[in-house]
Scaffold this active site. Structure first.
Site, PDB file in Angstrom:
ATOM      1  N   HIS A  72      65.977  25.013  48.240  1.00 39.02           N
ATOM      2  CA  HIS A  72      64.839  25.689  48.666  1.00 39.02           C
ATOM      3  C   HIS A  72      64.090  24.546  49.565  1.00 39.02           C
ATOM      4  O   HIS A  72      63.626  23.826  49.114  1.00 39.02           O
ATOM      5  CB  HIS A  72      64.327  26.191  47.666  1.00 39.02           C
ATOM      6  CG  HIS A  72      64.335  27.783  47.476  1.00 39.02           C
ATOM      7  ND1 HIS A  72      63.797  28.732  46.829  1.00 39.02           N
ATOM      8  CD2 HIS A  72      65.715  28.230  47.225  1.00 39.02           C
ATOM      9  CE1 HIS A  72      64.596  29.920  46.868  1.00 39.02           C
ATOM     10  NE2 HIS A  72      65.788  29.503  46.873  1.00 39.02           N
ATOM     11  N   TYR A 200      54.881  33.723  47.192  1.00 39.58           N
ATOM     12  CA  TYR A 200      53.622  33.475  46.324  1.00 39.58           C
ATOM     13  C   TYR A 200      52.642  34.594  46.815  1.00 39.58           C
ATOM     14  O   TYR A 200      52.227  34.269  48.172  1.00 39.58           O
ATOM     15  CB  TYR A 200      52.974  32.150  46.176  1.00 39.58           C
ATOM     16  CG  TYR A 200      53.851  31.202  45.404  1.00 39.58           C
ATOM     17  CD1 TYR A 200      54.925  30.415  45.924  1.00 39.58           C
ATOM     18  CD2 TYR A 200      53.419  30.861  43.856  1.00 39.58           C
ATOM     19  CE1 TYR A 200      55.617  29.717  44.929  1.00 39.58           C
ATOM     20  CE2 TYR A 200      54.212  30.078  43.083  1.00 39.58           C
ATOM     21  CZ  TYR A 200      55.272  29.581  43.557  1.00 39.58           C
ATOM     22  OH  TYR A 200      55.937  28.750  42.996  1.00 39.58           O
ATOM     23  N   PRO A 292      52.204  28.501  35.214  1.00 41.33           N
ATOM     24  CA  PRO A 292      53.529  28.577  35.830  1.00 41.33           C
ATOM     25  C   PRO A 292      53.350  28.478  37.396  1.00 41.33           C
ATOM     26  O   PRO A 292      54.208  28.395  38.145  1.00 41.33           O
ATOM     27  CB  PRO A 292      54.268  29.546  35.380  1.00 41.33           C
ATOM     28  CG  PRO A 292      53.688  30.271  34.456  1.00 41.33           C
ATOM     29  CD  PRO A 292      52.481  29.672  34.260  1.00 41.33           C
ATOM     30  N   LYS A 296      55.721  23.732  37.259  1.00 37.08           N
ATOM     31  CA  LYS A 296      55.590  22.296  36.882  1.00 37.08           C
ATOM     32  C   LYS A 296      55.883  22.024  35.305  1.00 37.08           C
ATOM     33  O   LYS A 296      56.131  20.960  34.904  1.00 37.08           O
ATOM     34  CB  LYS A 296      54.134  21.792  37.279  1.00 37.08           C
ATOM     35  CG  LYS A 296      53.688  21.463  38.659  1.00 37.08           C
ATOM     36  CD  LYS A 296      54.524  20.277  39.045  1.00 37.08           C
ATOM     37  CE  LYS A 296      54.805  20.807  40.709  1.00 37.08           C
ATOM     38  NZ  LYS A 296      56.207  20.685  40.933  1.00 37.08           N
ATOM     39  N   TYR A 384      54.545  20.310  44.873  1.00 36.84           N
ATOM     40  CA  TYR A 384      55.351  21.258  44.645  1.00 36.84           C
ATOM     41  C   TYR A 384      56.762  20.634  44.567  1.00 36.84           C
ATOM     42  O   TYR A 384      57.461  20.740  43.452  1.00 36.84           O
ATOM     43  CB  TYR A 384      55.410  22.356  45.914  1.00 36.84           C
ATOM     44  CG  TYR A 384      55.965  23.575  45.304  1.00 36.84           C
ATOM     45  CD1 TYR A 384      57.584  23.656  45.149  1.00 36.84           C
ATOM     46  CD2 TYR A 384      55.393  24.396  44.785  1.00 36.84           C
ATOM     47  CE1 TYR A 384      58.036  25.026  44.689  1.00 36.84           C
ATOM     48  CE2 TYR A 384      55.937  25.747  44.249  1.00 36.84           C
ATOM     49  CZ  TYR A 384      57.333  25.909  44.219  1.00 36.84           C
ATOM     50  OH  TYR A 384      58.086  27.021  43.535  1.00 36.84           O
TER      51      TYR A 384
HETATM   52  P1  FAS Z   1      60.077  24.403  24.415  1.00 35.79           P
HETATM   53  O1  FAS Z   1      59.071  25.283  23.981  1.00 35.79           O
HETATM   54  O2  FAS Z   1      60.922  25.034  25.341  1.00 35.79           O
HETATM   55  O3  FAS Z   1      61.316  24.052  23.109  1.00 35.79           O
HETATM   56  C1  FAS Z   1      60.703  23.820  22.052  1.00 35.79           C
HETATM   57  C2  FAS Z   1      61.650  24.019  20.817  1.00 35.79           C
HETATM   58  O4  FAS Z   1      61.023  23.426  19.350  1.00 35.79           O
HETATM   59  C3  FAS Z   1      61.859  25.588  20.695  1.00 35.79           C
HETATM   60  O5  FAS Z   1      63.389  25.719  20.708  1.00 35.79           O
HETATM   61  C4  FAS Z   1      61.459  25.710  19.267  1.00 35.79           C
HETATM   62  O6  FAS Z   1      62.196  26.887  18.730  1.00 35.79           O
HETATM   63  C5  FAS Z   1      61.287  24.420  18.480  1.00 35.79           C
HETATM   64  N1  FAS Z   1      60.531  24.155  17.547  1.00 35.79           N
HETATM   65  C6  FAS Z   1      59.117  24.481  17.407  1.00 35.79           C
HETATM   66  N2  FAS Z   1      58.602  24.062  16.269  1.00 35.79           N
HETATM   67  C7  FAS Z   1      59.831  23.616  15.491  1.00 35.79           C
HETATM   68  C8  FAS Z   1      59.833  23.291  14.172  1.00 35.79           C
HETATM   69  N3  FAS Z   1      58.638  23.344  13.247  1.00 35.79           N
HETATM   70  N4  FAS Z   1      61.317  22.902  13.672  1.00 35.79           N
HETATM   71  C9  FAS Z   1      62.225  22.972  14.666  1.00 35.79           C
HETATM   72  N5  FAS Z   1      62.109  23.305  15.867  1.00 35.79           N
HETATM   73  C10 FAS Z   1      60.928  23.834  16.219  1.00 35.79           C
HETATM   74  N6  FAS Z   1      57.724  26.638  33.315  1.00 35.79           N
HETATM   75  C11 FAS Z   1      57.958  26.353  34.648  1.00 35.79           C
HETATM   76  O7  FAS Z   1      58.246  25.197  35.185  1.00 35.79           O
HETATM   77  N7  FAS Z   1      58.314  27.630  35.410  1.00 35.79           N
HETATM   78  C12 FAS Z   1      58.056  28.757  34.636  1.00 35.79           C
HETATM   79  O8  FAS Z   1      57.955  29.746  35.355  1.00 35.79           O
HETATM   80  C13 FAS Z   1      57.854  28.942  33.158  1.00 35.79           C
HETATM   81  N8  FAS Z   1      57.683  30.095  32.720  1.00 35.79           N
HETATM   82  C14 FAS Z   1      57.470  29.973  31.460  1.00 35.79           C
HETATM   83  C15 FAS Z   1      56.976  31.117  30.670  1.00 35.79           C
HETATM   84  C16 FAS Z   1      56.794  31.002  29.121  1.00 35.79           C
HETATM   85  C17 FAS Z   1      56.640  32.471  28.359  1.00 35.79           C
HETATM   86  C18 FAS Z   1      56.701  30.020  28.444  1.00 35.79           C
HETATM   87  C19 FAS Z   1      56.435  29.841  26.888  1.00 35.79           C
HETATM   88  C20 FAS Z   1      56.943  28.829  29.316  1.00 35.79           C
HETATM   89  C21 FAS Z   1      57.055  28.710  30.669  1.00 35.79           C
HETATM   90  N9  FAS Z   1      57.346  27.567  31.201  1.00 35.79           N
HETATM   91  C22 FAS Z   1      57.722  27.554  32.665  1.00 35.79           C
HETATM   92  C23 FAS Z   1      57.396  26.308  30.732  1.00 35.79           C
HETATM   93  C24 FAS Z   1      58.551  26.065  30.035  1.00 35.79           C
HETATM   94  O9  FAS Z   1      59.707  26.021  30.605  1.00 35.79           O
HETATM   95  C25 FAS Z   1      58.468  24.828  29.351  1.00 35.79           C
HETATM   96  O10 FAS Z   1      57.670  23.882  30.088  1.00 35.79           O
HETATM   97  C26 FAS Z   1      59.844  24.263  28.800  1.00 35.79           C
HETATM   98  O11 FAS Z   1      60.225  25.158  27.912  1.00 35.79           O
HETATM   99  C27 FAS Z   1      59.359  22.991  27.960  1.00 35.79           C
HETATM  100  O12 FAS Z   1      60.286  22.639  27.270  1.00 35.79           O
HETATM  101  P2  FAS Z   1      60.032  22.023  25.782  1.00 35.79           P
HETATM  102  O13 FAS Z   1      59.331  20.901  25.986  1.00 35.79           O
HETATM  103  O14 FAS Z   1      61.536  21.778  25.269  1.00 35.79           O
HETATM  104  O15 FAS Z   1      59.577  23.300  24.755  1.00 35.79           O
HETATM  105  C1  PHB Z   2      60.372  31.242  38.117  1.00 33.78           C
HETATM  106  O1  PHB Z   2      61.515  31.486  38.878  1.00 33.78           O
HETATM  107  O2  PHB Z   2      60.405  31.721  36.935  1.00 33.78           O
HETATM  108  C2  PHB Z   2      59.230  30.604  38.654  1.00 33.78           C
HETATM  109  C3  PHB Z   2      59.564  30.089  39.853  1.00 33.78           C
HETATM  110  C4  PHB Z   2      58.075  29.425  40.632  1.00 33.78           C
HETATM  111  C5  PHB Z   2      57.045  29.490  39.709  1.00 33.78           C
HETATM  112  C6  PHB Z   2      57.047  30.111  38.546  1.00 33.78           C
HETATM  113  C7  PHB Z   2      58.096  30.626  38.096  1.00 33.78           C
HETATM  114  O3  PHB Z   2      55.730  28.806  40.180  1.00 33.78           O
END
Ligand code: FAS
Ligand code: PHB
Length: 389
Positions: A72, A200, A292, A296, A384
């Site tokens: 993109h 957006y 989100p 980032k 971005y």
């Molecule tokens: P994660 O939370 O992905 O992984 C942590 C892991 O640790 C999990 O698998 C969990 O089960 C495990 N864990 C926790 N406690 C533990 C314990 N006590 N013992 C063992 N394991 C344990 N980012 C974007 O850039 N764009 C988005 O659109 C976006 N949407 C999101 C939507 C949601 C609902 C959420 C919650 C996050 C979103 N994010 C988004 C952010 C997301 O992508 C995170 O930045 C990313 O998952 C970060 O990865 P980790 O740091 O690995 O954490």
């Molecule tokens: C997504 O594709 O899930 C997405 C993309 C851009 C954003 C947030 C979420 O800023």
């Protein structure tokens, strides 16, 4: 059990760190409280910065991303029924890749298994001890049997609700937080995206985002109330609400269909400082959360892992701890800039129920200036596509 680096969490942070360390001969074990399917079932990020793309290449898992990811060169911002294009390529010379976090996690899981690296799933870490000494230990239960893993270092890649941050003495950690008065209702559907680029949408009814995972799978979001219950949102209600916020052309082009995933995520900005406590390191969502809106979250996890993996490689390679000692300061410098951008995008594009007329005018002026000034659009674009590591 003993290893060199004990990693808590098999999300993108933990899996990416494990791959990079193994590539440099540093033994590591990942302990993950959920099953692989559960981890893969979480639908999250979609936009990958150049820095993270390079990290995935370095970890040996970039092939499918490069083959299937969508390049993109810009994005669209919809204001008062008009679409404005921000060209990342023209303004910064860079682009981003659209490739789902689920696929990144799958690629990392498969690469880890192919190397025969140990990942203990369905095992929740309940204690992290002795990290202020030289032999930290993590304790967990697997199939009802209490076990412990001794290591030189512990990387808490365990997300916002993990145990890493909670294991640090209260006085040793400072937390900064902003909780937003709304959430995002997200839908994943096997329908073609409404546009080749992300849209957006800012609208008095609320923010919306049109994203995608491929040419046949789309990801849509609408800003919703924190009191909303996802069960109260039928597919029909979701599509009607999204259409009501789109410009006329996109509304006409939108292809709807049955949702394959639907969930509500709260929005918060959060940073924990510092990110190192003796031989315990926090990385990824364990240390910070962004709304989100700026895409980032996942990309910040990658830069944390860049800094942490270099520090561990230097410790075991050149026998120097300079990079480990600098980890927290270096990571936080980039984190705060991404926190600012994510907060700014959220403030500018969302409808704040309690805002005053003055605040609404500030929001409108911010958006008009951003879209009418090359300097301001360039600032949006360079944040971005990702600031340098
Ligand atoms: P994660 O939370 O992905 O992984 C942590 C892991 O640790 C999990 O698998 C969990 O089960 C495990 N864990 C926790 N406690 C533990 C314990 N006590 N013992 C063992 N394991 C344990 N980012 C974007 O850039 N764009 C988005 O659109 C976006 N949407 C999101 C939507 C949601 C609902 C959420 C919650 C996050 C979103 N994010 C988004 C952010 C997301 O992508 C995170 O930045 C990313 O998952 C970060 O990865 P980790 O740091 O690995 O954490
Ligand atoms: C997504 O594709 O899930 C997405 C993309 C851009 C954003 C947030 C979420 O800023």
């Amino acid at each position: 059990m003993r290893t060199q680096v004990a990693i808590i969490g098999a999300g993108p942070s933990g899996l990416l760190l494990g791959q990079l360390l193994a590539k440099h001969g540093i033994a590591n074990v990942i302990v993950e409280r959920q099953s692989p399917d559960y981890v893969l079932g979480r639908i999250r990020a979609g936009v990958i910065e150049t820095g993270m793309q390079n990290m995935l290449d370095e970890a040996g898992v970039g092939t499918r991303m490069r083959a299937e990811g969508l390049v993109h060169d810009g994005t669209l911002i919809s204001v008062s029924d008009r679409l404005h294009h921000i060209s990342f390529k023209d303004l910064t010379g860079k682009s981003v890749l659209v490739y789902g976090q689920t696929e990144i996690t799958r690629d990392l899981m498969e690469a880890r298994a192919a190397k025969g690296l140990q990942t203990i799933y369905d095992a929740e870490v309940t204690e992290i001890a002795n990290f202020d000494g030289h032999t930290p230990v993590i304790r967990f239960k697997k199939d009802g049997v209490a076990q412990e893993l001794q290591a030189d270092f512990v990387a808490a890649c365990d997300g916002y609700h993990g145990i890493g941050r909670r294991s640090v003495p209260q006085g040793a950690i400072q937390e900064h937080e902003r909780v937003y008065p709304f959430g995002w209702l997200g839908v994943l559907a096997d329908v073609p995206p409404v546009n080749d680029e992300l849209i957006y949408v800012t609208n008095p009814k609320g923010f919306a985002l049109c994203s995608m995972r491929s040419k046949t799978r789309s990801r849509y979001y609408v800003q919703c109330s924190l009191s909303d219950d996802v069960e109260a949102w039928s597919d029909a209600r979701f599509w009607d609400e999204l259409k009501s916020r789109l410009d006329p052309v996109s509304r006409e082009q939108l292809v709807t269909g049955p949702s394959i995933e639907k969930s509500i995520a709260p929005l918060r900005s959060f940073v924990a400082e510092p990110m190192r406590f003796g031989r315990l390191f926090l990385a990824g969502d364990a240390a910070h959360i962004v709304p989100p809106t700026g895409a980032k979250g996942l990309n910040l996890a990658a830069s944390d892992i860049y800094y942490l993996s270099r520090g561990l490689m230097e410790h075991y390679g050149e026998k120097s701890d300079a990079a480990l000692d600098a980890y927290s300061k270096r990571a936080l410098a980039r984190i705060w800039k991404a926190e600012r951008f994510s907060w700014w995008m959220t403030q500018m594009l969302h409808t704040f129920p309690e805002s005053s007329s003055f605040e609404r005018n500030m929001q409108r002026a911010e958006l008009e200036y951003t879209l009418s000034s090359k300097a301001a659009s360039t600032a949006l674009a360079e944040n971005y596509v990702g600031l340098p590591y």
